[in-house]
Write an enzyme that holds these catalytic residues in place. Structure first.
Site, mmCIF file in Angstrom:
data_model
loop_
_atom_site.group_PDB
_atom_site.id
_atom_site.type_symbol
_atom_site.label_atom_id
_atom_site.label_comp_id
_atom_site.label_asym_id
_atom_site.label_seq_id
_atom_site.Cartn_x
_atom_site.Cartn_y
_atom_site.Cartn_z
ATOM 1 N N THR A 48 -33.857 97.142 -123.638
ATOM 2 C CA THR A 48 -32.164 97.105 -122.162
ATOM 3 C C THR A 48 -33.042 96.377 -121.625
ATOM 4 O O THR A 48 -34.948 96.814 -120.844
ATOM 5 C CB THR A 48 -32.115 98.146 -122.547
ATOM 6 O OG1 THR A 48 -33.030 98.801 -121.352
ATOM 7 C CG2 THR A 48 -31.071 98.729 -123.076
ATOM 8 N N THR A 50 -34.048 97.166 -117.531
ATOM 9 C CA THR A 50 -34.706 97.548 -117.166
ATOM 10 C C THR A 50 -35.795 98.481 -117.305
ATOM 11 O O THR A 50 -37.201 98.575 -117.465
ATOM 12 C CB THR A 50 -34.033 98.658 -115.950
ATOM 13 O OG1 THR A 50 -33.570 98.569 -115.725
ATOM 14 C CG2 THR A 50 -34.627 100.105 -115.144
ATOM 15 N N CYS A 51 -35.787 98.811 -119.079
ATOM 16 C CA CYS A 51 -37.214 99.830 -119.629
ATOM 17 C C CYS A 51 -38.040 98.742 -120.362
ATOM 18 O O CYS A 51 -38.963 98.779 -120.272
ATOM 19 C CB CYS A 51 -35.738 100.245 -121.012
ATOM 20 S SG CYS A 51 -34.437 100.794 -120.781
ATOM 21 N N SER A 52 -37.618 97.141 -120.636
ATOM 22 C CA SER A 52 -38.315 96.169 -120.495
ATOM 23 C C SER A 52 -38.966 96.247 -120.016
ATOM 24 O O SER A 52 -40.209 95.656 -120.096
ATOM 25 C CB SER A 52 -37.698 95.152 -121.872
ATOM 26 O OG SER A 52 -36.525 96.057 -123.358
#
Lengths: 163, 163
Positions: A48, A50-52
């Site tokens: 995803t 924001t995570c990545s």
């Protein structure tokens, strides 16, 4: 289960990963964290945005700084299976320090009280975004995001918590 | 819910995917399958070996043959979120015909009666491996695997079912 908080003992749990020989392994959090200073951060989902693009890269970039300040382990947890976590980890070829561990059935995430119901968005049960600073199994900082935010759980936020 | 079987009407359900502009979209199965001949196949997990190296490639390789035999859509479903499905689909740059759709909360998989509890393996609720041949919403073939097998649900098996 109330969300984990400063002063709590870090509960134990089992997570999984593929080792360097591509063999599926299980590991207990206590075996990684007992007697050590560790950062445990969690993300809503592999791959995803924001995570990545923000959350994980921050910890990879600051890994040397964390180590110089006495951090022994930096662990990323997500409610994804170990196959997905392995594929996601491969997208960070520069990473040498952050361990990617899978909590595929969300068991440990529930133990931490950090589950996030994204069923209506078609994502099932996931983890809140969070970062914990843990010293010999005692929680020293518990930075837990609300909803989809990314305001308190970054690598920089944890560096500040270490001052 | 009993597993879907030959002669059943294909139930409707909503799945998600990222379109060519990288925008998250939802689509109903009936909008894809009504009035058409479609293949719907399901896999236990994106990035897992059998799914990635055998099941999916078989349908990609045989896509032209399926189309020549009147198949309008070939749809791959998995209980993974659309972010993971997008990342997984990108590992098949040669694919032009197989649509990858996400059933992230396993809602549609439950509707089909094809859920598979892999919680003990740290994978949560997933889908059995299966392939359905569906003609105007009527199920003509329902090839559903037991456990981790891959013996009846391949592209070749569906080609045989079309004879």
């Amino acid at each position: 289960m109330a969300p984990i908080a400063v002063g709590d003992s870090l509960p134990d749990g089992t997570l999984s990963y593929f080792d360097a020989e591509d063999k599926l392994q299980q590991v207990s959090i206590h075996s990684l964290a007992a007697g050590k200073q560790v950062i445990l951060f969690g993300v809503p989902g592999a791959f995803t945005p924001t995570c990545s693009l923000k959350h994980v890269p921050g910890f990879i970039e600051k890994a040397a700084e964390f180590k110089s300040k006495g951090i022994n382990e930096i662990i990323c947890i997500s409610v994804n299976d170990p196959f997905v976590m392995k594929a996601w980890a491969k997208t960070y070829p520069e990473n040498k320090d952050v361990k990617f561990l899978a909590d595929g059935s969300a068991t440990y995430t529930h133990t931490l009280g950090l589950q996030l119901d994204l069923s209506e968005k078609g994502l099932g049960t996931r983890s809140k975004r969070f970062a914990l600073l843990v010293d010999n199994l005692k929680v020293k900082a518990a930075n837990i995001e609300q909803g989809g935010e990314f305001t308190v759980s970054s690598a920089d936020d944890i560096l500040k918590a270490m001052l």
